[in-house]
Design a protein around this motif. Sequence first.
Motif, PDB file in Angstrom:
ATOM      1  N   ARG A  12       0.640  -0.987   0.229  1.00  0.00           N
ATOM      2  CA  ARG A  12       0.135   0.253  -0.295  1.00  0.00           C
ATOM      3  C   ARG A  12       1.166   1.096  -0.055  1.00  0.00           C
ATOM      4  NH1 ARG A  12      -4.552  -1.385  -2.114  1.00  0.00           N
ATOM      5  NH2 ARG A  12      -5.502  -3.810  -0.840  1.00  0.00           N
ATOM      6  N   TRP A  13       2.336   1.112   0.791  1.00  0.00           N
ATOM      7  CA  TRP A  13       2.895   2.568   1.108  1.00  0.00           C
ATOM      8  C   TRP A  13       3.503   3.018  -0.657  1.00  0.00           C
ATOM      9  CZ3 TRP A  13       4.154   6.590   3.572  1.00  0.00           C
ATOM     10  CH2 TRP A  13       4.699   6.807   3.707  1.00  0.00           C
ATOM     11  N   LYS A  14       3.945   1.501  -1.313  1.00  0.00           N
ATOM     12  CA  LYS A  14       4.375   1.611  -2.445  1.00  0.00           C
ATOM     13  C   LYS A  14       3.437   2.343  -3.648  1.00  0.00           C
ATOM     14  CE  LYS A  14       8.969  -0.736  -2.804  1.00  0.00           C
ATOM     15  NZ  LYS A  14       9.148  -2.119  -3.067  1.00  0.00           N
ATOM     16  N   THR A  15       2.218   1.912  -3.608  1.00  0.00           N
ATOM     17  CA  THR A  15       1.282   2.288  -4.090  1.00  0.00           C
ATOM     18  C   THR A  15       0.829   4.012  -4.259  1.00  0.00           C
ATOM     19  OG1 THR A  15      -0.335   0.263  -4.411  1.00  0.00           O
ATOM     20  CG2 THR A  15      -1.485   2.335  -5.231  1.00  0.00           C
ATOM     21  N   TYR A  16       0.702   4.324  -2.583  1.00  0.00           N
ATOM     22  CA  TYR A  16       0.273   6.222  -2.186  1.00  0.00           C
ATOM     23  C   TYR A  16       2.018   6.831  -3.055  1.00  0.00           C
ATOM     24  CZ  TYR A  16       0.918   9.792   0.742  1.00  0.00           C
ATOM     25  OH  TYR A  16       0.871  10.593   1.725  1.00  0.00           O
ATOM     26  N   ALA A  17       3.336   6.160  -2.175  1.00  0.00           N
ATOM     27  CA  ALA A  17       4.457   7.240  -2.917  1.00  0.00           C
ATOM     28  C   ALA A  17       4.734   7.336  -3.766  1.00  0.00           C
ATOM     29  CB  ALA A  17       5.562   6.134  -1.558  1.00  0.00           C
ATOM     30  N   VAL A  18       3.864   7.248  -5.114  1.00  0.00           N
ATOM     31  CA  VAL A  18       4.327   7.543  -6.600  1.00  0.00           C
ATOM     32  C   VAL A  18       4.292   8.415  -6.964  1.00  0.00           C
ATOM     33  CG1 VAL A  18       3.051   6.676  -8.848  1.00  0.00           C
ATOM     34  CG2 VAL A  18       3.689   4.379  -7.202  1.00  0.00           C
ATOM     35  N   LYS A  19       2.887   9.273  -6.192  1.00  0.00           N
ATOM     36  CA  LYS A  19       2.897  10.260  -6.540  1.00  0.00           C
ATOM     37  C   LYS A  19       3.853  11.750  -6.041  1.00  0.00           C
ATOM     38  CE  LYS A  19       0.126  11.710  -2.116  1.00  0.00           C
ATOM     39  NZ  LYS A  19      -0.726  12.231  -1.260  1.00  0.00           N
ATOM     40  N   HIS A  20       5.249  11.087  -5.755  1.00  0.00           N
ATOM     41  CA  HIS A  20       5.705  11.816  -5.056  1.00  0.00           C
ATOM     42  C   HIS A  20       6.886  12.545  -5.538  1.00  0.00           C
ATOM     43  CE1 HIS A  20       4.890  10.267  -1.101  1.00  0.00           C
ATOM     44  NE2 HIS A  20       4.684  10.977  -0.264  1.00  0.00           N
TER      45      HIS A  20
END
Length: 413
Positions: free
Chosen positions: A109-117
């Motif tokens: 989940r974190w990797k999916t969320y962090a894509v926007k950075h």
Amino acid sequence: MNRVGAQTERGPQQRRLVMARKKSYQRGNVQEHPKGSGVWTLRYREFDHAARRWITRRERLGEFKNKKAARQAAEPIMSRVNERNNSPETARPSKADSGITFKQFMESRWKTYAVKHQPSTSYCYGSFFKKHLLPRFGDMRLRDITPGDISEFLEGLRKKCSASTLHVLYAMLKVFFNLALEYDLIDRSPVRPKLHRPKTVKVDKPTLGAAQIRAILEAMPEGDRLFVLLIAVTGMRFGEALALRWIDFNFAQSEIRVNHTLYRGGLKQPKSASSRRSIRLASSVRDLLAAHRERSDFKAREDFIFARPNGRALSEATIREHLYEAMNRAGISRVNGKHGFHIFRHSAGTLLYSRSRDLKLVQGVLGHSGISITSDIYVHLEDGVKAEGTEMLAEEILGNCDQTVTQASEMVS
């Protein structure tokens, strides 16, 4: 009351009716979020069989050209959701039963969320996970991590790491567990601001005066002077200057446009929407750029303005080394981590404010998203500016500055 499909069972004290729940089928709601970003999300309802209630969820699908493509990506997800909704045996575990570990959540989940950075931010976060967070929390289940564990972790780093590193780690943990909370994997975040937020110790960033900047320019190799001058007079970020191409330079309008930043040799989007900006150039700087283009072997619109002999953008490591050597020759005492190219950006903000007294102007030139960043971080008041402020107040309160000390003392006695 419609009792088709109903079953009855006897309890110890009363007879109660158990209704058979109808099967559910959803396609989910696919939306571009935020609108115009090209990033699509999926919103749907999931049935909690243990609590006997519906929960609304939203998942990030990723970047797609249109809604049709995003819908296709959503179909296998909704297939699994519908299967879980209609079969208790395949339902996702409740929060109480969730055994997902810190590392498993980070890799999913974190990797999916962090894509926007931004890529640089993602790289920084990745190194912090690898060096600090995974060795301590990686194999622990999310629901087993307590406020005490967080306190122990941060306290253990207090003497080893800088204040800025502690702030980043605290911010990462806060967002990380808030995300786990959004996914209903934990009941409450173990990160508590009153217990864990590091104390903010404001340290003024060093700046350079105009004379010091001129001394550095004289000490730089001749081929690098224009690059340093452009950063000094525009307040550009280092990566923004490296990424400049001739397509960004408008001689007729005396402007240069920031469209990209350079990160690890590749063109990336600027730091924020406000970072994408046009900067008015002094005619002298404009003419120097025009002369530089005439001499350059790389004049095409897509070519880098500041290029190596092979046409690639300047080497970050090499130009930094040239700057450090020039500072040494100019007699400027350097502090590690504080006398890189970013010092020109702080200096530009301070010098411009000293001349203009206009924070909005400084914000526009530096490309900040909020004026508080400009005022709190990039504008450093010199003693002369502070003295001017007290003189203004004295004049406003006491009247004409030409009055004698005796007259002024009579007013306050």
